[in-house]
Design a protein around this motif. Structure first.
Motif, short mmCIF file in Angstrom:
data_model
loop_
_atom_site.label_atom_id
_atom_site.label_comp_id
_atom_site.label_asym_id
_atom_site.label_seq_id
_atom_site.Cartn_x
_atom_site.Cartn_y
_atom_site.Cartn_z
N LEU A 1 0.83 -1.21 0.00
CA LEU A 1 0.00 0.00 0.00
C LEU A 1 0.86 1.26 0.00
O LEU A 1 0.52 2.25 -0.65
N GLU A 2 1.95 1.21 0.72
CA GLU A 2 2.84 2.37 0.80
C GLU A 2 3.43 2.70 -0.58
O GLU A 2 3.59 3.86 -0.93
N GLN A 3 3.74 1.67 -1.35
CA GLN A 3 4.29 1.89 -2.68
C GLN A 3 3.27 2.50 -3.63
O GLN A 3 3.64 3.19 -4.57
N LYS A 4 2.00 2.26 -3.36
CA LYS A 4 0.92 2.78 -4.21
C LYS A 4 0.14 3.88 -3.52
O LYS A 4 -1.03 4.11 -3.82
N ALA A 5 0.77 4.56 -2.58
CA ALA A 5 0.09 5.58 -1.78
C ALA A 5 -0.46 6.69 -2.67
O ALA A 5 0.27 7.27 -3.48
N GLU A 6 -1.73 6.96 -2.49
CA GLU A 6 -2.38 8.06 -3.21
C GLU A 6 -3.56 8.53 -2.37
O GLU A 6 -4.20 7.74 -1.69
N PRO A 7 -3.84 9.80 -2.41
CA PRO A 7 -4.95 10.33 -1.59
C PRO A 7 -6.30 10.11 -2.26
O PRO A 7 -6.97 11.05 -2.67
N PRO B 1 -10.14 7.81 -2.03
CA PRO B 1 -10.98 7.04 -1.09
C PRO B 1 -10.72 5.54 -1.15
O PRO B 1 -10.73 4.87 -0.12
N SER B 2 -10.47 5.01 -2.33
CA SER B 2 -10.26 3.56 -2.43
C SER B 2 -8.97 3.14 -1.72
O SER B 2 -8.92 2.07 -1.09
N TRP B 3 -7.93 3.98 -1.80
CA TRP B 3 -6.69 3.65 -1.12
C TRP B 3 -6.90 3.65 0.40
O TRP B 3 -6.43 2.75 1.10
N PHE B 4 -7.59 4.65 0.92
CA PHE B 4 -7.85 4.71 2.36
C PHE B 4 -8.79 3.58 2.79
O PHE B 4 -8.68 3.07 3.91
N ALA B 5 -9.70 3.16 1.91
CA ALA B 5 -10.57 2.02 2.23
C ALA B 5 -9.74 0.75 2.37
O ALA B 5 -9.97 -0.06 3.29
N ARG B 6 -8.76 0.56 1.48
CA ARG B 6 -7.89 -0.62 1.59
C ARG B 6 -7.06 -0.56 2.87
O ARG B 6 -6.86 -1.59 3.53
N LEU B 7 -6.59 0.63 3.23
CA LEU B 7 -5.81 0.77 4.47
C LEU B 7 -6.67 0.44 5.69
O LEU B 7 -6.24 -0.30 6.59
N ASN B 8 -7.89 0.96 5.73
CA ASN B 8 -8.78 0.66 6.85
C ASN B 8 -9.13 -0.82 6.89
O ASN B 8 -9.21 -1.41 7.97
N THR B 9 -9.31 -1.44 5.74
CA THR B 9 -9.60 -2.88 5.69
C THR B 9 -8.42 -3.67 6.25
O THR B 9 -8.61 -4.62 7.02
N LEU B 10 -7.23 -3.27 5.87
CA LEU B 10 -6.02 -3.93 6.38
C LEU B 10 -5.93 -3.80 7.90
O LEU B 10 -5.68 -4.77 8.61
N GLN C 1 -15.55 9.47 1.75
CA GLN C 1 -15.85 10.83 1.30
C GLN C 1 -15.19 11.08 -0.04
O GLN C 1 -14.08 10.62 -0.30
N PRO C 2 -15.85 11.83 -0.91
CA PRO C 2 -15.29 12.05 -2.24
C PRO C 2 -14.01 12.89 -2.24
O PRO C 2 -13.12 12.65 -3.05
N SER C 3 -13.91 13.85 -1.35
CA SER C 3 -12.67 14.65 -1.28
C SER C 3 -11.87 14.22 -0.05
O SER C 3 -12.37 14.24 1.06
N VAL C 4 -10.63 13.86 -0.28
CA VAL C 4 -9.79 13.32 0.77
C VAL C 4 -8.99 14.45 1.41
O VAL C 4 -8.31 15.21 0.72
N GLN C 5 -9.06 14.54 2.74
CA GLN C 5 -8.32 15.56 3.49
C GLN C 5 -7.14 14.95 4.26
O GLN C 5 -6.39 15.67 4.87
N ALA C 6 -7.01 13.63 4.21
CA ALA C 6 -5.97 12.94 5.00
C ALA C 6 -4.69 12.81 4.20
O ALA C 6 -4.69 12.78 2.97
N ASP C 7 -3.60 12.71 4.92
CA ASP C 7 -2.28 12.54 4.31
C ASP C 7 -1.92 11.05 4.31
O ASP C 7 -1.85 10.42 5.36
N PRO C 8 -1.70 10.45 3.14
CA PRO C 8 -1.37 9.02 3.09
C PRO C 8 -0.08 8.67 3.86
O PRO C 8 -0.01 7.61 4.48
N ASP C 9 0.91 9.55 3.82
CA ASP C 9 2.17 9.26 4.53
C ASP C 9 1.94 9.19 6.04
O ASP C 9 2.49 8.31 6.72
N GLU C 10 1.14 10.10 6.56
CA GLU C 10 0.84 10.09 7.99
C GLU C 10 0.03 8.84 8.35
O GLU C 10 0.25 8.21 9.39
N ALA C 11 -0.88 8.46 7.47
CA ALA C 11 -1.68 7.25 7.70
C ALA C 11 -0.79 6.01 7.70
O ALA C 11 -0.96 5.12 8.54
N ILE C 12 0.17 5.96 6.80
CA ILE C 12 1.09 4.82 6.74
C ILE C 12 1.94 4.76 8.01
O ILE C 12 2.15 3.69 8.59
#
Length: 156
Positions: free
Chosen positions: A66-72, A74-83, A133-144
């Motif tokens: 996921l880190e290699q494919k990090a992008e802001p 919704p689908s990326w954050f959904a996969r992170l939350n699922t993990l 949410q359609p517009s992402v306000q979160a930072d993928p690096d911080e989430a990782i």
């Protein structure tokens, strides 16, 4: 030498022949059994520990992908939350984390965050909300960073 003298027929003092190293004394057999038993116990404990932490290795591997494919998105954050939910289900099955969402999921993540570091609540809320949410306000690096710290500190 007088052949009639019985003392002249005696041999000088001699040492008995030494025993070989085989078969070992009973003490060595007991020591060998104890060493083999301890070795078997160590192997069993290591295998059990490895099996118990298999979920962590798989989760960290998936997190690296996921880190290699990090992008802001919704689908990326959904996969992170699922993990994170899959990992939480392995470590905290009594809490049924797979059924949590929204604020309950954020509260669970905060409650199970390892000691020493707590993620800012706003960052966790943004990470959880970003999944739907359609517009992402979160930072993928911080989430990782949070996910890596959270996964590494779980005690199961």
């Amino acid at each position: 030498m007088n052949p009639q003298d019985p003392l002249s027929q005696l041999r000088d003092i001699h040492l008995p022949a030494t025993g070989g190293f085989w078969p070992p004394a009973p003490g060595w057999w007991i020591l060998a059994v104890l060493i083999l038993g301890a070795l078997a116990l160590v192997v069993v404990v290591l295998l059990r520990h490895r099996r118990r932490n298999r979920w962590r290795r798989q989760a960290i591997l998936a997190l690296t992908e996921l880190e290699q494919k990090a992008e802001p998105t919704p689908s990326w954050f959904a996969r992170l939350n699922t993990l994170l939910k899959q990992a939480a289900r392995e470590c905290h099955p009594e809490s049924q984390p797979q059924a949590l969402s929204g604020n309950a999921w954020v509260e669970f993540l905060i409650a199970t965050t390892p000691a020493g570091q707590t993620a800012p609540r706003q960052a966790l809320e943004a990470m959880v909300r970003a999944a739907w949410q359609p517009s992402v306000q979160a930072d993928p690096d911080e989430a990782i960073r949070f996910a890596r710290h959270w996964l590494g500190g779980q005690k199961c």
